[in-house]
Design an enzyme around this catalytic site. Structure first.
Site, PDB file in Angstrom:
ATOM      1  N   PRO A  35       0.833  -1.211   0.000  1.00 23.67           N
ATOM      2  CA  PRO A  35       0.000   0.000   0.000  1.00 23.67           C
ATOM      3  C   PRO A  35       0.865   1.257   0.000  1.00 23.67           C
ATOM      4  O   PRO A  35       1.966   1.274   0.561  1.00 23.67           O
ATOM      5  CB  PRO A  35      -0.793  -0.121   1.305  1.00 23.67           C
ATOM      6  CG  PRO A  35      -0.744  -1.564   1.662  1.00 23.67           C
ATOM      7  CD  PRO A  35       0.582  -2.058   1.174  1.00 23.67           C
ATOM      8  N   LYS A  36       0.373   2.307  -0.635  1.00 21.80           N
ATOM      9  CA  LYS A  36       1.068   3.603  -0.637  1.00 21.80           C
ATOM     10  C   LYS A  36       0.570   4.422   0.546  1.00 21.80           C
ATOM     11  O   LYS A  36      -0.600   4.805   0.584  1.00 21.80           O
ATOM     12  CB  LYS A  36       0.824   4.353  -1.944  1.00 21.80           C
ATOM     13  CG  LYS A  36       1.619   5.657  -2.029  1.00 21.80           C
ATOM     14  CD  LYS A  36       1.357   6.386  -3.326  1.00 21.80           C
ATOM     15  CE  LYS A  36       2.202   7.649  -3.411  1.00 21.80           C
ATOM     16  NZ  LYS A  36       1.941   8.591  -2.298  1.00 21.80           N
ATOM     17  N   TRP A  37       1.456   4.674   1.484  1.00 21.05           N
ATOM     18  CA  TRP A  37       1.092   5.386   2.705  1.00 21.05           C
ATOM     19  C   TRP A  37       1.036   6.887   2.463  1.00 21.05           C
ATOM     20  O   TRP A  37       1.877   7.450   1.755  1.00 21.05           O
ATOM     21  CB  TRP A  37       2.087   5.055   3.806  1.00 21.05           C
ATOM     22  CG  TRP A  37       2.006   3.620   4.213  1.00 21.05           C
ATOM     23  CD1 TRP A  37       2.606   2.555   3.587  1.00 21.05           C
ATOM     24  CD2 TRP A  37       1.240   3.080   5.281  1.00 21.05           C
ATOM     25  NE1 TRP A  37       2.258   1.390   4.209  1.00 21.05           N
ATOM     26  CE2 TRP A  37       1.427   1.676   5.256  1.00 21.05           C
ATOM     27  CE3 TRP A  37       0.432   3.637   6.261  1.00 21.05           C
ATOM     28  CZ2 TRP A  37       0.825   0.830   6.167  1.00 21.05           C
ATOM     29  CZ3 TRP A  37      -0.170   2.798   7.181  1.00 21.05           C
ATOM     30  CH2 TRP A  37       0.030   1.417   7.127  1.00 21.05           C
ATOM     31  N   ASP A 185      -3.156   5.787  -0.013  1.00 18.40           N
ATOM     32  CA  ASP A 185      -3.136   6.640  -1.184  1.00 18.40           C
ATOM     33  C   ASP A 185      -2.929   5.887  -2.488  1.00 18.40           C
ATOM     34  O   ASP A 185      -2.687   6.489  -3.509  1.00 18.40           O
ATOM     35  CB  ASP A 185      -2.016   7.681  -0.997  1.00 18.40           C
ATOM     36  CG  ASP A 185      -2.166   8.883  -1.892  1.00 18.40           C
ATOM     37  OD1 ASP A 185      -3.300   9.165  -2.311  1.00 18.40           O
ATOM     38  OD2 ASP A 185      -1.159   9.542  -2.175  1.00 18.40           O
TER      39      ASP A 185
END
Length: 355
Positions: A35-37, A185
């Site tokens: 996941p894009k933090w 994100d």
């Protein structure tokens, strides 16, 4: 600081992709997905009691997150360099999600307020790459090895964690579609055989992108462009009343002047100026704005919304102006048009089990 990798170091970056990259049909996987933090990027350096939280621009964020400095001393290996993200989790609707506003408010010049916010909205660190451990520089090792050693050395909390990852592209696509509810994100893809290249866009990122029709509620004047618009203030209708949802501000100097002339006929009065809420750490900033009759509709691009219809919703980041929509009735611009993400808990996005 006596480490094989010393600050400052600019983190490795990602370039935008249009889709999750697929694995080869035959042979071992080439990509790792995570996941894009959506927090503050930070490379954490620890050498015993000496800790540096280095920002994307190389500045030490430690003064703003003293509780995280203590957590690094307690939870990370005695000598290490870890790339990751600083986030602030908050309880919302019975789930733990990331709170961008609370994170942003942590950057405050007053030590007393920093101390108060450290207690009220404590930050956490999510690691996703290990650059050094002890006397070993890992930056030239493949990511698969760095990831394996990261999982062995970091995580478990309560404040320092490791992001979940997978080598299954279908799982990554599922994350992209569902994990946004935790405050994320998008998805990042990293080559399993890739070395760490500071300040190079060697990773791929797939981000959420959406559009919405908003009512133009007003504007702020630009601080430097004389006779120019600084930002357009956007609203939507909820229960029959217009509610402010954010702003759009990316315009050329020429377009800012054109907008100012274009919007004058919509002013509710030549002398009417509204006062907005001051920022919590820059109360002296002028937040006044010029209200307009809510007659014009514009389409904007945005990534995420924060909040709920009951307490109010806002664009997490500034929206981007796309076009005017003279065909739309302002009262039709409601929350109903928004793509509401599935609400996942933050715990679902932290590494708990084997890949």
């Amino acid at each position: 600081m006596d480490l094989p990798v010393v600050p400052p170091i600019l983190p490795m970056l990602a370039k935008v992709a249009s889709a999750v990259p697929s694995q080869p049909d035959e042979g071992p996987p080439q990509w790792s997905y995570e996941p894009k933090w959506d927090g503050f990027r930070a490379v954490v350096f620890r050498d015993g009691d000496e800790v540096v939280l280095s920002s994307r621009g190389g500045k030490d964020l430690g003064r703003y997150f003293p509780e995280l400095v203590d957590a690094v001393r307690a939870e990370l290996p005695a000598r290490c360099v870890v790339d990751g993200e600083i986030v602030v989790p908050r309880q919302r609707d019975g789930r733990t999600r990331l709170d961008w506003q609370s994170l942003s408010e942590r950057i405050h010049p007053a030590a007393s307020r920093v101390e108060m916010l450290a207690e009220q909205t404590p930050a956490q660190f999510v690691g996703f790459d290990l650059l050094a451990l002890g006397d070993t520089d890992l930056m030239n090792r493949p990511f698969s090895e760095r990831r394996s050693r990261l999982r062995a050395e970091v995580g478990g909390g309560p404040s320092c964690h490791v992001t979940v990852s997978t080598t299954d592209s279908a799982t990554a696509q599922h994350w992209f579609e569902t994990f946004e509810g935790a405050g994320l994100d998008g998805v990042v893809a990293k080559r399993l055989d890739g070395i760490y290249l500071p300040d190079k866009r060697e990773m791929l990122k797939l981000k959420h992108a959406r559009t919405a029709d908003c009512v133009l509620m007003g504007y702020r004047k630009h601080k430097k462009v004389v006779d120019g618009v600084g930002s357009l203030l956007l609203g939507m209708y909820h229960d029959g009343e217009p509610v402010m949802v954010g702003g759009a501000s990316a315009f050329t100097a020429e377009r800012r002047r054109e907008l100012l002339d274009e919007l004058q006929p919509l002013r509710v009065g030549d002398d009417v100026v509204a006062e907005g809420e001051p920022t919590r750490w820059r109360s002296s900033v002028d937040r006044s704005w010029i209200p307009l009759r809510p007659e014009r509709v514009l389409e904007v691009a945005y990534d995420q919304m924060e909040g709920t219809p009951e307490v109010g919703m806002r664009f997490r980041h500034a929206a981007r102006f796309l076009r005017w929509r003279p065909d739309r009735d302002p009262h039709s611009c409601t929350y109903d048009q928004l793509d509401v993400p599935v609400r996942y808990d933050l715990a679902d996005v932290l590494d708990r089990t084997e890949d």
